[in-house]
Design a protein around this motif. Structure first.
Motif, mmCIF file in Angstrom:
data_model
loop_
_atom_site.group_PDB
_atom_site.id
_atom_site.type_symbol
_atom_site.label_atom_id
_atom_site.label_comp_id
_atom_site.label_asym_id
_atom_site.label_seq_id
_atom_site.Cartn_x
_atom_site.Cartn_y
_atom_site.Cartn_z
ATOM 1 N N TRP A 191 0.838 -1.192 0.000
ATOM 2 C CA TRP A 191 0.000 0.000 0.000
ATOM 3 C C TRP A 191 0.875 1.245 0.000
ATOM 4 N N ARG A 192 0.280 2.350 -0.431
ATOM 5 C CA ARG A 192 0.927 3.652 -0.378
ATOM 6 C C ARG A 192 0.318 4.529 0.718
ATOM 7 N N LEU A 193 -0.947 4.288 1.028
ATOM 8 C CA LEU A 193 -1.627 5.100 2.036
ATOM 9 C C LEU A 193 -2.318 4.184 3.032
ATOM 10 N N VAL A 194 -2.059 4.412 4.304
ATOM 11 C CA VAL A 194 -2.758 3.699 5.365
ATOM 12 C C VAL A 194 -3.364 4.747 6.287
ATOM 13 N N ILE A 195 -4.643 4.591 6.630
ATOM 14 C CA ILE A 195 -5.325 5.642 7.405
ATOM 15 C C ILE A 195 -5.406 5.315 8.897
ATOM 16 N N GLY A 196 -4.858 4.162 9.305
ATOM 17 C CA GLY A 196 -4.839 3.833 10.733
ATOM 18 C C GLY A 196 -6.211 3.603 11.318
ATOM 19 N N ASP A 197 -7.075 2.913 10.562
ATOM 20 C CA ASP A 197 -8.458 2.758 11.025
ATOM 21 C C ASP A 197 -8.635 1.646 12.044
ATOM 22 N N TRP A 198 -7.527 1.082 12.540
ATOM 23 C CA TRP A 198 -7.633 0.170 13.679
ATOM 24 C C TRP A 198 -7.684 0.964 14.991
ATOM 25 N N GLU A 199 -7.458 2.271 14.905
ATOM 26 C CA GLU A 199 -7.589 3.144 16.067
ATOM 27 C C GLU A 199 -8.952 3.838 16.034
ATOM 28 N N PRO A 200 -9.520 4.153 17.196
ATOM 29 C CA PRO A 200 -10.851 4.778 17.212
ATOM 30 C C PRO A 200 -10.807 6.244 16.804
ATOM 31 N N HIS A 201 -11.379 6.537 15.641
ATOM 32 C CA HIS A 201 -11.532 7.915 15.170
ATOM 33 C C HIS A 201 -12.883 8.021 14.483
#
Length: 252
Positions: free
Chosen positions: A186-196
């Motif tokens: 991947w080139r972009l990871v949004i960190g969606d394993w964290e609560p946002h």
């Protein structure tokens, strides 16, 4: 009927041609059998083993430019995957689903729904283990088990990609490629394993994307409702800015 010149330039006698033809047929037969065996071996191996994957981890789309590929890990999930499929169908976007084998066995009907939606499958291992130090033999056994689980759920399904859990590749790229699966990064990871919030994830997608980027998101492994909502919001924003949705590259 044409005649065949001899080395002297005169036509060969008519009686010589049938004998020559029989000789050519005798010479050609082993070659035909050999070619048939080669083709049979390729067919048995499948198109992937015929050289359609290599061990380079791909991070970009097939066509580059202002395109983006959405990929989703750790599913299928009975709560978030069906909703995600609805969002993708509504926006007419195809994605890659990197399937966790244990979840495949728990929810095989969702694998069939993913395939029915025209999406692409990716092997994300059987148990989501860190394979950084695994031997090629152990990696192959795990990937084969995951592929078998996927194909029990969706017989005949193509699985053109492999993604290592945690991005911990070790020797997995070489093994995956030998099994016909292109390693997918991947080139972009949004960190969606964290609560946002969904708004924050949508912002990370729309502001973080770069030309030809593969984007890593999740539809399983936890509550991914915010991710699904973020995708629903981000797709029309990206389209309004001239982005198109593509598949990841098939070879590195």
């Amino acid at each position: 009927m044409t005649t065949t010149p001899t080395p002297s330039g005169r036509p060969a006698p008519a009686t010589a041609r049938p004998r020559r033809a029989r000789g050519l047929r005798r010479l050609a037969m082993p070659l035909l059998l050999s070619c048939g065996m080669c083709l049979g071996a390729l067919a048995a191996a499948g198109p992937a083993q015929a050289g359609q994957a290599n061990d380079t981890v791909v991070e970009t789309t097939r066509h580059g430019g202002r395109t983006v590929a959405l990929t989703f890990d750790d599913g299928p999930d009975p709560d978030d995957t069906p909703r995600l499929l609805e969002v993708l169908r509504k926006h007419r976007v195809k994605a890659v689903f990197c399937l966790w084998g244990d979840h495949v066995e728990e929810h095989p009907e969702l694998v069939r729904a993913i395939v029915a939606g025209g999406h692409t499958l990716c092997n994300h291992t059987m148990h989501h283990d860190d394979m950084a130090t695994w031997s090629p033999e152990d990696i192959r056994a795990d990937l084969a088990e995951a592929n078998a689980a996927i194909r029990r759920a969706a017989p005949g399904a193509r699985i053109p990609y492999f993604r290592a859990p945690y991005g911990s590749w070790g020797q997995t790229p070489q093994v995956a490629a030998s099994m016909g699966m292109q390693p997918l990064g991947w080139r972009l990871v949004i960190g969606d394993w964290e609560p946002h919030s969904a708004d924050e994830f949508a912002r990370r997608i729309t502001e973080g994307v770069t030309p030809g980027a593969v984007v890593l998101l999740h539809d399983g492994g936890g509550d991914r409702s915010a991710t699904v909502e973020a995708v629903d919001r981000a797709i029309p924003r990206l389209r309004a800015e001239g982005w198109r949705f593509d598949k990841p590259a098939r070879r590195g």
